[in-house]
Each structure stands twice: as C-alpha cells, then as structure tokens.
Design a protein around this motif. Sequence first.
Motif, PDB file in Angstrom:
ATOM      1  N   ALA A  35     -59.321  10.572 -51.958  1.00  0.00           N
ATOM      2  CA  ALA A  35     -58.383   9.931 -52.875  1.00  0.00           C
ATOM      3  C   ALA A  35     -57.065   9.644 -52.175  1.00  0.00           C
ATOM      4  N   GLY A  36     -56.594  10.608 -51.388  1.00  0.00           N
ATOM      5  CA  GLY A  36     -55.351  10.404 -50.650  1.00  0.00           C
ATOM      6  C   GLY A  36     -55.460   9.265 -49.664  1.00  0.00           C
ATOM      7  N   ARG A  37     -56.627   9.118 -49.062  1.00  0.00           N
ATOM      8  CA  ARG A  37     -56.826   8.032 -48.105  1.00  0.00           C
ATOM      9  C   ARG A  37     -56.691   6.671 -48.798  1.00  0.00           C
ATOM     10  N   VAL A  38     -57.275   6.555 -49.985  1.00  0.00           N
ATOM     11  CA  VAL A  38     -57.193   5.290 -50.727  1.00  0.00           C
ATOM     12  C   VAL A  38     -55.766   5.031 -51.188  1.00  0.00           C
ATOM     13  N   ILE A  39     -55.131   6.056 -51.742  1.00  0.00           N
ATOM     14  CA  ILE A  39     -53.773   5.904 -52.258  1.00  0.00           C
ATOM     15  C   ILE A  39     -52.808   5.506 -51.140  1.00  0.00           C
ATOM     16  N   GLU A  40     -52.903   6.164 -50.004  1.00  0.00           N
ATOM     17  CA  GLU A  40     -51.994   5.835 -48.904  1.00  0.00           C
ATOM     18  C   GLU A  40     -52.271   4.443 -48.353  1.00  0.00           C
ATOM     19  N   ALA A  41     -53.543   4.037 -48.358  1.00  0.00           N
ATOM     20  CA  ALA A  41     -53.864   2.680 -47.908  1.00  0.00           C
ATOM     21  C   ALA A  41     -53.267   1.649 -48.858  1.00  0.00           C
ATOM     22  N   ALA A  85     -49.352  17.925 -52.015  1.00  0.00           N
ATOM     23  CA  ALA A  85     -48.419  17.194 -52.873  1.00  0.00           C
ATOM     24  C   ALA A  85     -47.001  17.271 -52.317  1.00  0.00           C
ATOM     25  N   TYR A  86     -46.599  18.459 -51.849  1.00  0.00           N
ATOM     26  CA  TYR A  86     -45.241  18.614 -51.327  1.00  0.00           C
ATOM     27  C   TYR A  86     -45.040  17.791 -50.064  1.00  0.00           C
ATOM     28  N   ALA A  87     -46.030  17.838 -49.160  1.00  0.00           N
ATOM     29  CA  ALA A  87     -45.893  17.094 -47.904  1.00  0.00           C
ATOM     30  C   ALA A  87     -45.772  15.597 -48.171  1.00  0.00           C
ATOM     31  N   ARG A  88     -46.595  15.078 -49.063  1.00  0.00           N
ATOM     32  CA  ARG A  88     -46.541  13.637 -49.362  1.00  0.00           C
ATOM     33  C   ARG A  88     -45.257  13.285 -50.111  1.00  0.00           C
ATOM     34  N   TRP A  89     -44.850  14.133 -51.056  1.00  0.00           N
ATOM     35  CA  TRP A  89     -43.606  13.883 -51.803  1.00  0.00           C
ATOM     36  C   TRP A  89     -42.405  13.893 -50.865  1.00  0.00           C
ATOM     37  N   ALA A  90     -42.346  14.883 -49.965  1.00  0.00           N
ATOM     38  CA  ALA A  90     -41.222  14.965 -49.034  1.00  0.00           C
ATOM     39  C   ALA A  90     -41.148  13.730 -48.150  1.00  0.00           C
ATOM     40  N   GLY A  91     -42.313  13.129 -47.868  1.00  0.00           N
ATOM     41  CA  GLY A  91     -42.327  11.922 -47.052  1.00  0.00           C
ATOM     42  C   GLY A  91     -41.730  10.712 -47.726  1.00  0.00           C
ATOM     43  N   THR A  92     -41.511  10.778 -49.043  1.00  0.00           N
ATOM     44  CA  THR A  92     -40.905   9.657 -49.770  1.00  0.00           C
ATOM     45  C   THR A  92     -39.381   9.751 -49.813  1.00  0.00           C
ATOM     46  N   LEU A  93     -38.829  10.879 -49.345  1.00  0.00           N
ATOM     47  CA  LEU A  93     -37.385  11.104 -49.451  1.00  0.00           C
ATOM     48  C   LEU A  93     -36.667  10.668 -48.177  1.00  0.00           C
ATOM     49  N   PRO A  94     -35.395  10.309 -48.291  1.00  0.00           N
ATOM     50  CA  PRO A  94     -34.606  10.057 -47.075  1.00  0.00           C
ATOM     51  C   PRO A  94     -34.521  11.339 -46.251  1.00  0.00           C
ATOM     52  N   PRO A  95     -34.529  11.243 -44.922  1.00  0.00           N
ATOM     53  CA  PRO A  95     -34.439  12.452 -44.095  1.00  0.00           C
ATOM     54  C   PRO A  95     -33.166  13.227 -44.404  1.00  0.00           C
ATOM     55  N   PRO A  96     -33.259  14.540 -44.681  1.00  0.00           N
ATOM     56  CA  PRO A  96     -32.039  15.323 -44.938  1.00  0.00           C
ATOM     57  C   PRO A  96     -31.186  15.416 -43.679  1.00  0.00           C
ATOM     58  N   LEU A 156     -51.964  16.021 -58.297  1.00  0.00           N
ATOM     59  CA  LEU A 156     -52.440  17.006 -57.323  1.00  0.00           C
ATOM     60  C   LEU A 156     -52.109  18.431 -57.750  1.00  0.00           C
ATOM     61  N   LEU A 157     -51.049  18.601 -58.542  1.00  0.00           N
ATOM     62  CA  LEU A 157     -50.623  19.957 -58.903  1.00  0.00           C
ATOM     63  C   LEU A 157     -51.663  20.684 -59.757  1.00  0.00           C
TER      64      LEU A 157
END
Length: 334
Positions: A126-132, A160-171, A151-152
């Motif tokens: 599912a993650g593969r499709v969503i990311e594509a 879920a955390y790793a993918r969510w963190a990837g959507t944020l601006p770098p701290p 995912l929770l």
Amino acid sequence: LLAAAPLAGEACRPRAPAADAAGARSAAARLYAIAARHAPRDLPAQAQLTQAALTAGDYPQALARIDLILRATPPRGTQVFPLLAQLAADPKFAAALADALARDPPWRDGFLAYLRDPRAAAGPAAGRVIEALRARGALSAEDYADWLDGLLPQGRWGEAYARWAGTLPPPPDGRLPLLYNGDFARLPSGRGFDWRLARVPGVLAEFAPAPGGGYMAWLRFLDRRVGETGLAHALLLAPGRYRLAVRQRAAALRGELGLQWQVACVGPAGELARGDPFDGSFDWRESTLEFTVPSQGCAGVWLRLVNAVPAGAGARLSGEVWVDRASLAPVGTG
C-alpha cells in the motif's frame, strides 16, 4: 447466434474455452478479445484477458481490463481491491497501478479507502502505491494524511511517523521534538503526530489564536456528560522514562473531579499514567506528569485530556479550559 448477429460478443466467448481445450490457444485468445471488444461488460471474457495480461507482465493492459470490470460492476471492488494490493508487491505493478489511479477512475476513492482500512492488512505494498501516486502529484495532502492516519490502527506507528516526518520542513537542528508543535506555534493540522481536536458532543472546541502569537486549544463544556474531551496528541517514544509538562488555565471548570491528562499505550501495556485532576478557576499554570514507556506492548502512545470521571452522572462538565504549551523530555536514571 453468430450467423444471426455477428457482433454479439457473448456468442464468441463460449467458443474460446473449447478452442483452448483443443490446444488452439491463439484462437482462444482471439475469441476472448472479440468477445470483450463487442461486449465490454462480458466479465468472463474480461477476466480471461486480464489473467493473460498479468501472466505476460503487461500490467497496463491488465489494469485497463480491471478498470472496465470495476466500471461495469462497482460492487466487485470488494473482490478486486485485495488482489490489486497483493499484486502491488511487485514494484512494476505498483507503478502501473499508480498510473491508472492518477487518471482518477470512479473506483479510485474506494481503493484508497481500502488501503486505509486496518482490516485490509494491505501491508507495505500500500505504501508503495501511495508514494508512487504522491510522486506523480496525483495525491492530495489530505488523502496522504488520511492514509498515514490509517496506519495507526494497524499498529504501524514507526512507518507512519517516518513518512509523516518526511512531509515536514527540516527542523533547524535536524531533530524533531518528542512532542511536536508543543508550543502551538503553528496551527495544528489535526493529523499525524500533531495536536488533534475531535468533535465531542457537549464540547465546543477550537485552536484559537493566542494573544502573543501562535495558537492555543480552547474547550468549553456545556454541562453534559463527557468522557474524552477530544484534545489529543499521538507520540512515538522509545522505551524509557519521560516527564510531561503542560501549561493551562481554566474558568469556572466544574465536574465531580475535573479534568486530567492521560498517557496510554496502543497495545497490551495500556494506560501508563494519569495526572492530577484539576477544576475551578485559575490563571496560567504548569502541571507535570512522569511516566515510563515499556519495551514491549506499546506500539505508540496517546496523550489525551480526559474527564477524571469518564462515565455516569459524575461525568458532567461545565466551564472552560485553555492549553497553550506542552513539552516532553526524557528523565535521567542517574
């Protein structure tokens, strides 16, 4: 029938299995193709051609057939969606499926809902499709957030955390705080590992602008029975001991015991701690709570503001409360 109606696709299809049984596979394939061309809603013909395309590795052609099947008979999604998720374990099929979904077929929303369903257990495919889809610019931020939240309940908090963190601006320092947006500097998104404020009967609530800038959580209780207030924050924490600090104020807050902060694991470990109940009227003040995250039985952690008396006549609440800051830090052992 063919003599009377040469374009009747359904009449060609029964001849195809006979040709196949006689070893004339190319003739059988041609008859199935004729049947599907003249009778696109003939599902047995479409199913045979789909299987042939999958076997040949022609995934775009297979998905074109599946698209026809789902358009003709939408209820078949309950049977087809698990197959699509299973086939998406192959990166090439996942890419072709993302191309098909990017064209916004009528079954797209149903399939995305299937991927979010914790009962589906669609797994990494599912993650593969969503990311594509996301890479193609064919997935809205809201749809992506919905999938991450899905995912929770599946216990996949780390992913879920790793993918969510990837959507944020770098701290600035390269690290996210243990409790994200604890100072309400940004308007909470209500998704992922940010503050949430769910609708609860008997509670008026919003993230309101704070006088000094930023935001704060505001909740007004309408003298009705309330269990959870709706204010919550998802956390991903390593095993260890932590100290929570929350700044809040209240006005005419009334309940049998008032409100308290609860920290609970998702998993067998269950509730970890509850803070001291509070009620009445008071200016801004900080309350603290220490808790220990176990090494097992705790896929993720929920921080919630709850009624100290969750049910019965004593669960009635009235008054107001504001929260404008929360922080979380590990507690040293020595």
